[in-house]
Design an enzyme around this catalytic site. Sequence first.
Site, PDB file in Angstrom:
ATOM      1  N   ASP A  86      28.209 110.703  33.271  1.00  0.00           N
ATOM      2  CA  ASP A  86      27.825 110.335  34.638  1.00  0.00           C
ATOM      3  C   ASP A  86      27.305 111.531  35.429  1.00  0.00           C
ATOM      4  O   ASP A  86      27.418 112.682  34.993  1.00  0.00           O
ATOM      5  CB  ASP A  86      29.007 109.672  35.363  1.00  0.00           C
ATOM      6  CG  ASP A  86      30.318 110.427  35.195  1.00  0.00           C
ATOM      7  OD1 ASP A  86      30.300 111.580  34.721  1.00  0.00           O
ATOM      8  OD2 ASP A  86      31.366 109.887  35.556  1.00  0.00           O
ATOM      9  N   ASP A  94      42.514 105.045  39.577  1.00  0.00           N
ATOM     10  CA  ASP A  94      42.428 103.589  39.699  1.00  0.00           C
ATOM     11  C   ASP A  94      41.972 102.939  38.387  1.00  0.00           C
ATOM     12  O   ASP A  94      41.605 101.777  38.360  1.00  0.00           O
ATOM     13  CB  ASP A  94      41.472 103.214  40.843  1.00  0.00           C
ATOM     14  CG  ASP A  94      40.085 103.823  40.661  1.00  0.00           C
ATOM     15  OD1 ASP A  94      39.837 104.479  39.624  1.00  0.00           O
ATOM     16  OD2 ASP A  94      39.229 103.650  41.557  1.00  0.00           O
ATOM     17  N   HIS A 138      39.372 103.994  36.540  1.00  0.00           N
ATOM     18  CA  HIS A 138      37.937 104.071  36.249  1.00  0.00           C
ATOM     19  C   HIS A 138      37.663 104.987  35.063  1.00  0.00           C
ATOM     20  O   HIS A 138      38.399 105.930  34.795  1.00  0.00           O
ATOM     21  CB  HIS A 138      37.102 104.430  37.483  1.00  0.00           C
ATOM     22  CG  HIS A 138      37.183 105.830  37.965  1.00  0.00           C
ATOM     23  ND1 HIS A 138      37.742 106.171  39.175  1.00  0.00           N
ATOM     24  CD2 HIS A 138      36.723 106.992  37.438  1.00  0.00           C
ATOM     25  CE1 HIS A 138      37.629 107.477  39.355  1.00  0.00           C
ATOM     26  NE2 HIS A 138      37.018 108.002  38.316  1.00  0.00           N
ATOM     27  N   GLU A 157      34.033 101.728  38.385  1.00  0.00           N
ATOM     28  CA  GLU A 157      35.146 101.481  39.289  1.00  0.00           C
ATOM     29  C   GLU A 157      35.723 100.083  39.061  1.00  0.00           C
ATOM     30  O   GLU A 157      35.069  99.239  38.446  1.00  0.00           O
ATOM     31  CB  GLU A 157      34.633 101.596  40.735  1.00  0.00           C
ATOM     32  CG  GLU A 157      34.063 102.967  41.089  1.00  0.00           C
ATOM     33  CD  GLU A 157      35.152 103.981  41.445  1.00  0.00           C
ATOM     34  OE1 GLU A 157      36.317 103.802  41.037  1.00  0.00           O
ATOM     35  OE2 GLU A 157      34.827 104.964  42.142  1.00  0.00           O
TER      36      GLU A 157
HETATM   37  C1  GLP Z   1      35.845 111.601  37.945  1.00  0.00           C
HETATM   38  C2  GLP Z   1      34.974 111.425  36.696  1.00  0.00           C
HETATM   39  C3  GLP Z   1      35.728 110.747  35.565  1.00  0.00           C
HETATM   40  C4  GLP Z   1      37.088 111.382  35.388  1.00  0.00           C
HETATM   41  C5  GLP Z   1      37.900 111.218  36.660  1.00  0.00           C
HETATM   42  C6  GLP Z   1      39.311 111.792  36.556  1.00  0.00           C
HETATM   43  O1  GLP Z   1      35.790 110.517  38.808  1.00  0.00           O
HETATM   44  N1  GLP Z   1      33.775 110.705  36.929  1.00  0.00           N
HETATM   45  O2  GLP Z   1      34.967 110.839  34.375  1.00  0.00           O
HETATM   46  O3  GLP Z   1      37.777 110.810  34.306  1.00  0.00           O
HETATM   47  O4  GLP Z   1      37.208 111.885  37.708  1.00  0.00           O
HETATM   48  O5  GLP Z   1      39.314 113.152  36.802  1.00  0.00           O
HETATM   49  P1  GLP Z   1      40.485 114.156  36.498  1.00  0.00           P
HETATM   50  O6  GLP Z   1      40.422 114.449  35.046  1.00  0.00           O
HETATM   51  O7  GLP Z   1      40.176 115.360  37.335  1.00  0.00           O
HETATM   52  O8  GLP Z   1      41.749 113.474  36.890  1.00  0.00           O
END
Ligand code: GLP
Length: 243
Positions: A67, A136, A138, A143
């Site tokens: 992304d 959440d 995702h 989402e």
């Molecule tokens: C972002 C990314 C996701 C990731 C998520 C969790 O929203 N787009 O790909 O998994 O954050 O991040 P973290 O690993 O910092 O908890």
Amino acid sequence: MKIIKAKDYKDMSRKAANIISAQVIMKPNAVLGLATGSTPIGIYEQLIDWYNKGDIDFEEVTTINLDEYRGLDKNHDQSYWYFMHKNFFDKVNIKEENINVPDGSNLDAKQACSEYEEIIHAAGGIDLQLLGIGNDGHIGFNEPGAAFELLTHCVDLTDSTIEANKRFFESKDDVPKQAYTMGIKSIMQARKVLMVANGIGKADIVKQAFFGPVTPEVPASILQMHPDFTLVGDEEALSKIDL
Ligand code: GLP
């Protein structure tokens, strides 16, 4: 679904890096789907370390990132392109032309997303997709409520995601409100999916996603249906499930 329990963050990162490393050793021209977020950073550090020791070679590897924020130029220090270069690509021998991240600077969402699907297709599909998990549920930026049949598309970020990601920006207002993300269908088409989760903050969502019903309300839950899905979690993230 395979669940691998790791002692702590370092152990989780090492175990996941081992799985990626095995993929690249078995198929030197592997197509790796990569992820951002704080969770995978330890994996990238471990892979860089093995690269420096001559144990892994990225010369023929292609990468396809999940992304990117819509509206951020790749040189913006919060773009995922920048994140990946700083934390991984600049430190190994991957070829720049083999690196793919959705083009956040192309505001034509339809074009940016269809071009990205063409890139995935032209690469022959993804051999191994690495994922983190949002609070959440995702994955990528899919989402809650995202349709399971979506390919790469443009999303409106939820307030909870903007809130979680504001720590990286000067203020909440600076967090982009939209992103381009590989869809659930693009992720499910990967031949192997590897998710990492650590910390007590992820314990509830891990339980919900992998021991609850498969529902678009918890996007990660669809991975229960993937034929080759592995979750590597530390003790805290796995503390609410009965292994
Ligand atoms: C972002 C990314 C996701 C990731 C998520 C969790 O929203 N787009 O790909 O998994 O954050 O991040 P973290 O690993 O910092 O908890």
